[in-house]
Design an enzyme around this catalytic site. Structure first.
Site, PDB file in Angstrom:
ATOM      1  N   ASP A   1       0.945  -1.214  -0.101  1.00 47.37           N
ATOM      2  CA  ASP A   1       0.168  -0.074  -0.071  1.00 47.37           C
ATOM      3  C   ASP A   1       0.706   1.107  -0.237  1.00 47.37           C
ATOM      4  O   ASP A   1       1.652   1.344   0.860  1.00 47.37           O
ATOM      5  CB  ASP A   1      -0.812   0.008   1.370  1.00 47.37           C
ATOM      6  CG  ASP A   1      -1.688   1.097   1.299  1.00 47.37           C
ATOM      7  OD1 ASP A   1      -2.990   1.129   0.883  1.00 47.37           O
ATOM      8  OD2 ASP A   1      -1.267   2.091   2.019  1.00 47.37           O
TER       9      ASP A   1
ATOM     10  N   TYR B   1       2.631   9.964  -0.265  1.00 48.28           N
ATOM     11  CA  TYR B   1       3.757   9.301   0.771  1.00 48.28           C
ATOM     12  C   TYR B   1       5.074   9.569  -0.002  1.00 48.28           C
ATOM     13  O   TYR B   1       6.085   9.341   0.876  1.00 48.28           O
ATOM     14  CB  TYR B   1       3.625   7.943   0.890  1.00 48.28           C
ATOM     15  CG  TYR B   1       2.328   7.415   1.503  1.00 48.28           C
ATOM     16  CD1 TYR B   1       1.671   8.302   2.280  1.00 48.28           C
ATOM     17  CD2 TYR B   1       2.252   5.880   1.569  1.00 48.28           C
ATOM     18  CE1 TYR B   1       0.633   7.630   2.959  1.00 48.28           C
ATOM     19  CE2 TYR B   1       0.990   5.358   2.137  1.00 48.28           C
ATOM     20  CZ  TYR B   1       0.003   6.394   2.943  1.00 48.28           C
ATOM     21  OH  TYR B   1      -1.075   5.788   3.372  1.00 48.28           O
TER      22      TYR B   1
ATOM     23  N   LYS C   1      -2.634   5.820  -3.889  1.00 43.72           N
ATOM     24  CA  LYS C   1      -3.764   6.705  -3.730  1.00 43.72           C
ATOM     25  C   LYS C   1      -3.508   8.193  -4.400  1.00 43.72           C
ATOM     26  O   LYS C   1      -2.510   8.570  -4.446  1.00 43.72           O
ATOM     27  CB  LYS C   1      -4.105   7.059  -2.123  1.00 43.72           C
ATOM     28  CG  LYS C   1      -4.019   5.725  -1.449  1.00 43.72           C
ATOM     29  CD  LYS C   1      -4.300   6.174  -0.024  1.00 43.72           C
ATOM     30  CE  LYS C   1      -3.889   4.840   1.058  1.00 43.72           C
ATOM     31  NZ  LYS C   1      -2.414   4.513   1.048  1.00 43.72           N
TER      32      LYS C   1
ATOM     33  N   HIS D   1      -7.646   9.681  -1.774  1.00 42.23           N
ATOM     34  CA  HIS D   1      -7.156   9.667  -0.496  1.00 42.23           C
ATOM     35  C   HIS D   1      -8.074  10.132   0.711  1.00 42.23           C
ATOM     36  O   HIS D   1      -8.050   9.651   1.798  1.00 42.23           O
ATOM     37  CB  HIS D   1      -5.935  10.118  -0.463  1.00 42.23           C
ATOM     38  CG  HIS D   1      -4.613   9.902   0.593  1.00 42.23           C
ATOM     39  ND1 HIS D   1      -3.386   9.979   0.439  1.00 42.23           N
ATOM     40  CD2 HIS D   1      -4.834   9.576   1.856  1.00 42.23           C
ATOM     41  CE1 HIS D   1      -2.759   9.355   1.458  1.00 42.23           C
ATOM     42  NE2 HIS D   1      -3.541   9.065   2.365  1.00 42.23           N
TER      43      HIS D   1
END
Ligand code: A2P
Length: 281
Positions: free
Chosen positions: A44, A49, A74, A107
């Protein structure tokens, strides 16, 4: 490993591997190598990120076949809308050096506090995800942090409903109402921060149940989540803990233990209410 089938027939492992906060390339290389060896297949990540390139390099260096991995990504809040989300996905595909994602998620829902037209913005972004799905660039689509009213609003315009909803869920934040709604609507729930971001591991009640089952508190948390029908995505950079977090299929919590954990009040975690967060825009 146990598996969960989502509405379009795709099968996901009940435990995935979370990569939030892993941005260093050499650390990512070690972590992905260990996670893969230990048996993680669902990875994931998220555009937010900032680790998609590090992740793709780590996968390449480990020589992992693309079909051997389930890559979940996401779209970030700055790429909302029909066109923008498709562009964002294509950028992520390039960074990840792949021609498809297994799962692509919104997200965050739009903040109602900031945008009176939150409903139509979410709907437009979702149409973009539907388009990506129809074109085969993503094999499954879903959302994160959506509450019941966000999902209900989406019903007005969606051709395909979200297949997955990833939300913060752990002892102290049982999300029971949302879980029941998602079950009724064939949406599989994924638990982000399934260990309460590491902040719930000294809870007395959890420690007592862990001791009784000869397991760690982290294993009890993950087991409780699996028994609630949820996919959990714990994060750790430590190989021993990665292993521990997968060793949860050789015991089960009884009805009473499940109930006791269900009733633990909030005792740590991130605890952001999607209706209250404004910092993400
Ligand atoms: P570390 O990376 O040092 O192992 P969550 O997945 O809920 O966000 O929680 C992540 C936090 O929990 C991290 O701080 C991680 O620390 C810690 N953690 C992950 N797995 C375990 C485990 N099996 N036992 C104890 N702590 C864990």
């Amino acid at each position: 490993m146990e598996y969960k089938k989502i509405i379009n027939g795709i099968v996901l492992p009940c435990i995935g591997f979370g990569t939030w906060k892993i941005t260093d390339r050499s650390q990512m290389k070690d972590v992905i190598s260990n996670a893969y060896n230990i048996g993680y297949r669902l990875i994931d990540t998220a555009a937010a990120y900032s680790n998609e390139i590090a992740l793709s390099k780590a996968i390449a260096e480990k020589n992992i076949d693309r079909e051997d991995l389930i890559l979940s990504d996401k779209v970030w809040n700055t790429s909302r809308g029909f066109e923008a989300v498709q562009e964002a996905c294509k950028k992520s595909l390039k960074k990840l050096k792949t021609d498809y994602l297994d799962l692509y998620l919104i997200h965050w829902p739009v903040s109602m506090k900031l945008y009176p037209d939150w409903e139509s913005i979410n709907a437009a972004t979702w149409r973009g995800l539907e388009q990506l799905y129809k074109e085969g660039l993503v094999k499954a689509i879903g959302v994160c942090n959506f509450k019941i009213h966000h999902l209900e609003a989406l019903k007005h315009s969606a051709e395909i409903m979200p297949m997955v909803n990833q939300v913060e869920l752990h002892p102290g934040l049982n999300q029971n109402e949302l879980l029941a709604y998602c079950r009724e609507n064939d949406i599989v729930v994924e638990a982000s921060s399934p260990l309460g971001n590491g902040q719930i591991l000294d809870n007395e009640e959890l420690r007592r149940i862990a001791l009784k089952n000869k397991k760690s508190v982290a294993q009890v948390c993950l087991r409780w989540e699996i028994q609630k029908g949820v996919i959990a995505i714990p994060k750790t950079t430590n190989a021993e803990r990665m292993q521990d977090n997968l060793n949860i299929f050789d015991f089960s919590l009884d009805e009473n233990e499940m109930k006791v954990i269900d009733n633990i009040p909030f005792c740590g975690g991130i605890g952001l209410d999607p209706d209250e967060v404004e910092q993400f825009g």
